[in-house]
Design an enzyme around this catalytic site. Structure first.
Site, mmCIF file in Angstrom:
data_model
loop_
_atom_site.group_PDB
_atom_site.id
_atom_site.type_symbol
_atom_site.label_atom_id
_atom_site.label_comp_id
_atom_site.label_asym_id
_atom_site.label_seq_id
_atom_site.Cartn_x
_atom_site.Cartn_y
_atom_site.Cartn_z
ATOM 1 N N HIS A 134 11.098 62.760 20.964
ATOM 2 C CA HIS A 134 11.846 62.898 19.716
ATOM 3 C C HIS A 134 11.044 63.529 18.579
ATOM 4 O O HIS A 134 11.631 63.995 17.601
ATOM 5 C CB HIS A 134 12.350 61.524 19.251
ATOM 6 N N ASP A 199 17.874 54.092 23.364
ATOM 7 C CA ASP A 199 18.521 55.315 22.919
ATOM 8 C C ASP A 199 19.974 55.242 23.360
ATOM 9 O O ASP A 199 20.271 54.764 24.458
ATOM 10 C CB ASP A 199 17.841 56.540 23.535
ATOM 11 N N ARG A 485 26.093 65.427 20.473
ATOM 12 C CA ARG A 485 26.445 64.794 19.190
ATOM 13 C C ARG A 485 26.353 65.850 18.105
ATOM 14 O O ARG A 485 25.482 66.710 18.130
ATOM 15 C CB ARG A 485 25.479 63.628 18.926
#
Length: 797
Positions: A134, A199, A485
């Site tokens: 990330h 996650d 997303r």
């Protein structure tokens, strides 16, 4: 054909005849795996024995696949004694479960491990892994430059995570190794596994027949410490697939279509279980894509019954002994498929023969537009018609099959002399994928046609995208991605960037037109010589014909690390990135009294509550990251974003006012609308309000993970019994619970209702009724001040 039907009494749908049997002392039915594979193989014999006990309790009632996996992981199968019908359990009872494995990505692993450290244990109770994916920024400079810069910027955090891995025996997948969900699919997911991941897209592993659930760090600590993990038994949504995928239609189009049908709330409280002959046309990685984006409909998780495609994938990823074990347990006990006659709470049928590609967005993953209607929908909504960038890859769509199909489209264009009209970025999901597509010439195809190949990391998908100094962060623009997303500001920090989610195939074709009006299925592109060029449907390989290759050794961790008690894990008190945790105060035994600090309007995701992007660097420092709390939220009363008003009418940024009220020892409450906390499994969205002296979140409805995260941190999540009461409450109202003491004394078993007294600033008072879902254990968390406090206390007994 697309239809929604009520539950069916008998569902065969080509399911193999059920023959689950009680295990005898003989273990001949189980394929024994070599020692090196045991930590990655579910304890099938134990699971079958557990499930046999459950079947006897339930009078051999047919079970769905999801229920088989869940019930086989019960801490004590006898806990469901007294129930003789699964419908009395689904959506009502809490299950205490023992997951097999935990996976953590670097942004959320920091807080999970800081919480685990407070428990004082020498090692984890189950196998676990840390994945550094990330914190790596993607840019036009490409993989090597981006990786080097990101490691330098985040060295302190990576060193902390690596030392935790060494100290506690956790596999450490360092920066550049790949995205957590792709690595889990390649190495750890297996049919029948139950895994928790920090996650929200952890359900990706369901594509390989697992039950994999996204959770907050405190939930992960349950599993890491061997504490039973609690889950309200989900309802089961059956999705029956018929027909076969062909042409331009890909697995991504199955889930984008379902997202459009069900909305971001339609799967809340459900596990989505796929079945039907259409499943046979899907690759394992295609199933993973579908399960990955199941998070966008709010589902607890998604899963598929064991298929030949699963066996092929396990063998291809060097896990043939595990493949044989799974095949054996399914052949002998039908463990990895639903029983014939299993009942679903709802069934959706989808004919793959009639499906067409979808483009979902902007600003929400459930606004689905068929590619055939994209041009007219673009004009109707006055969206920009020019596309500014195309991006493929990510944890959702970075398989060999995805990459080879995209390359087939590029080769067609290259042969015709076409060049991309817009920037194009490719993100390999793992070092194994990168190395394999490099060997097979696909990276060369991408790069010689202008693509930038990014590091094996999340990058632009989760906000780690540097679009360059010339990029206007306020400009309205359109991007097409194969991500999962697309909330406002998620990818590049620009609230006006419209991200449309679609398959890698459609993204790749669209880079050659750069135009939202182009339909690659039916339209042509004019070549320089005046001729028309039309794409043929993409083709790709399910798995590489020459097999996968691992790539660079430096990206692979020790296979089975042992804990090393002498490895120091230190956090500097001067660090701006890491901060040791101070326990939250326990409940004082009194009714709660709090003041409404903010009334939120509309969508409020975890991105709104705890922004990502540049804020990811503070994931291990609770005080510093608390300065982003609810900065994306819109004030219902003023229409302003990141603005709240003190009691004297003075405006503040929302976290600024929260810090002020914390110093003044003024507990506060946030009031919000539907699906509050949807999106990433970001426990900081619960930790930060708790740290800042919040005590109640009152909404019309919650996203599942966020509601659980709030409970884990000692917050009280409440839902309006009558949604119209939302309109009666305003900022600065004083809220006092009535019956909280009784609710705690009854360990949550008080009928699920809590009354709030509302006192307006003018002195007017009235009561409203609210619903709660606090279980006995969650009441324990509340009393102790947090789940970590509760676990720490129990481990000391």
């Amino acid at each position: 054909m697309l239809s929604v039907r009520k539950p069916l009494k008998n569902i065969s749908a080509r399911l193999i005849q059920r023959s689950l049997a009680t295990i005898t002392s003989s273990s001949d039915a189980f394929h024994h795996v070599p020692e090196i594979f045991k930590s990655r193989t579910p304890p099938y014999e134990k699971l079958i024995n557990n499930l046999s006990k459950v079947q006897r309790i339930l009078n051999n009632q047919p079970l769905t696949l999801a229920e088989k996996i869940l019930y086989s992981h019960l801490v004590e199968p006898e806990e469901i004694s007294g129930f003789h019908n699964v419908h009395d359990i689904r959506g009502k009872e809490y299950l205490k479960l023992n997951p097999d494995r935990v996976a953590m990505q670097d942004a959320s692993a920091q807080m999970a491990l800081l919480q685990f450290m407070t428990c004082g244990l020498p090692e984890t109770a189950v196998p676990a892994s840390i994945h550094c994916d990330h914190l790596i920024v993607g840019s036009e400079k490409g993989a090597e430059s981006d990786l080097k810069a990101s490691i330098s910027t985040n060295q302190e955090v990576f060193d902390f995570l690596k030392s935790c891995g060494e100290r506690y025996g956790i596999q450490f997948w360092g920066p550049g190794s790949g995205i957590i969900h792709q690595i889990v699919l390649e190495n750890f997911s297996v049919p029948g596994l139950m895994m928790l991941g920090t996650d929200s897209h952890t359900p990706n592993a369901g594509g390989l027949g697992a039950i994999a659930i996204g959770v907050g760090g405190a939930d992960a600590v349950d599993a890491l410490t061997g504490t039973p993990w609690e889950l309200k038994a989900p309802k089961i949504l059956g999705v029956k697939l018929t027909g076969h995928l062909s042409g331009w239609v890909s697995p991504k189009d199955i889930i984008t279509k379902l997202a459009g049908m069900l909305t971001v709330r339609g799967g809340t409280g459900f596990i989505v279980e796929y079945f039907g002959d259409g499943v046979e046309s899907l690759s394992c990685t295609g199933m993973a894509t579908i399960c990955n984006m199941g998070a966008e409909i709010g589902a607890t998780t998604s899963t598929f019954p064991m298929q030949d495609a699963h066996y092929r994938y396990l063998v291809s990823t060097n896990r043939e002994p595990i493949a044989k074990a799974a095949e054996s347990v399914n052949r002998n006990f039908k463990f990895l498929q639903a029983d014939e006659g299993a009942e679903y709470d709802q069934i959706i049928e989808l004919d793959l023969n009639t499906l067409e590609p979808s483009v979902n967005g902007p600003f929400t993953p459930d606004l689905s537009t068929p590619i055939s209607k994209l041009a007219e929908t673009t004009k109707e909504n006055k969206w920009p018609e020019t596309i500014s960038a195309g991006l493929i890859g990510s944890c959702t769509n970075s398989s060999y099959q995805d990459m080879s199909r995209a390359a087939s489209i590029i080769k067609q264009a290259e042969k015709a002399g076409l060049k991309p009209k817009i920037p194009f970025f490719v993100t390999p999901g793992s070092e194994q994928i990168r190395a394999t597509i490099e060997r097979d010439g696909l990276i060369d195809v991408f790069e010689r046609n202008g693509a930038v190949v990014l590091a094996n990391a999340c990058g632009p998908c989760i906000g780690q995208w540097d679009r360059g100094k010339d990029f206007d962060k306020k400009e309205t623009n359109v991007i097409l991605t194969s991500f999962n997303r697309n909330f406002r500001a998620r990818n590049d920090g620009n609230r006006n960037t419209m991200n449309f989610l679609t398959s890698p195939d459609i993204v790749t074709a669209m880079i050659y037109s750069g135009d939202m009006n182009f339909n690659p299925l039916t339209q042509s592109i004019k070549l320089e010589n005046g001729q028309d060029f039309k794409f043929d449907p993409p083709v790709g390989e399910e798995l590489p014909g020459k097999g996968f290759i691992p790539g660079r050794d430096r990206f692979y961790p020790e296979l089975a690390p042992k804990p090393k008690a002498d490895v120091p894990v230190s956090v500097s008190p001067k660090s701006e990135r890491l901060q040791l945790l101070e326990p939250f105060k326990p409940w004082d035994g009194k009714e709660l009294k709090a003041t409404v600090i903010l009334k939120v309007e509309g969508k409020c995701t975890t991105d709104h509550i705890s922004a990502a992007g540049a804020w990811l660097k503070y994931k291990g420092h609770l005080e510093n990251i608390a300065y982003n709390t609810l900065i994306g939220a819109q004030n219902k009363e003023t229409g302003e974003v990141n603005t709240a008003y003190d009691l004297d009418g003075k405006p503040y940024q929302i976290p600024e006012l929260m810090f002020k009220w914390k110093e003044e020892k003024r507990p506060w409450i946030v009031v919000a609308e539907h699906n509050y906390g949807e999106g990433s499994a970001r426990e900081h969205a619960a930790l930060q309000p708790r740290f800042l002296n919040g005590c109640i979140i009152l909404v019309k409805s919650f996203a599942r993970i966020h509601e659980t995260n709030l409970k884990k941190q000692g917050m009280l999540p409440l839902v309006f019994e009558n949604e119209a009461d939302y309109d009666k409450i305003g900022s600065h109202d004083e809220i006092t619970t009535k019956g909280l003491i009784e609710m705690v004394e009854k360990e949550g078993n008080n009928g699920g209702i809590l009354v709030l007294q509302v006192k307006k600033p003018n002195g007017e008072t009235f009561d409203i009724r609210c619903k709660h879902t606090m279980s006995k254990d969650q009441i324990g968390f509340f009393k102790a001040g947090s789940a970590i406090n509760f676990i720490g206390q129990s481990k000391k007994l």
